[in-house]
Scaffold this motif. Structure first.
Motif: not given
Length: 121
Positions: A85-88, A107-108, A103
């Motif tokens: 999720k922090n690499n969208e 959030g991944n 998704c």
């Protein structure tokens, strides 16, 4: 950019694994990716990384395409990967390469592409 894509392939208990390294003409390592097969005729791409100064120059696309070709040679019919999720910000890259995205509630993201061996050359 002239690239050499170097594979390191192993087979353990019927599961194939490959580590690709992209080398520039300087020569220096500019990107890496890993690929593994599964017993269900699918492959999983992980750990794609391109050095920041070489991004937006086709290195990542070349590495992913090499993974797709090898997965097709292994007899896989699909290839998948997970985007955390922090690499969208990387999702548009995979979508441009034909990957569908989904998704998860955490959030991944799951990305998947069907492989048609005759079209991978």
């Amino acid at each position: 950019m002239n690239l050499a894509i170097l594979p390191m392939l192993v087979e353990i208990d019927g599961v194939f694994r490959c580590h690709f390294t992209a080398i520039s003409s300087e020569p220096e390592q500019v990107g890496i990716v890993d690929l593994t097969s599964s017993p269900k005729e699918s492959a999983f791409l992980y750990a794609l990384y391109v050095r920041p100064e070489y991004r937006q120059q086709g290195v990542g696309s070349h590495l992913v395409f090499e993974c797709e070709k090898l997965a097709a040679a292994w007899g896989c019919t699909s290839i998948g990967l997970t985007v955390v999720k922090n690499n969208e910000a990387v999702l548009p890259f995979y979508r441009r390469l034909g990957y569908s995205t989904f998704c998860f509630p955490d959030g991944n993201w799951n990305c998947r592409k069907d492989i048609i061996p005759e079209e991978i050359r």
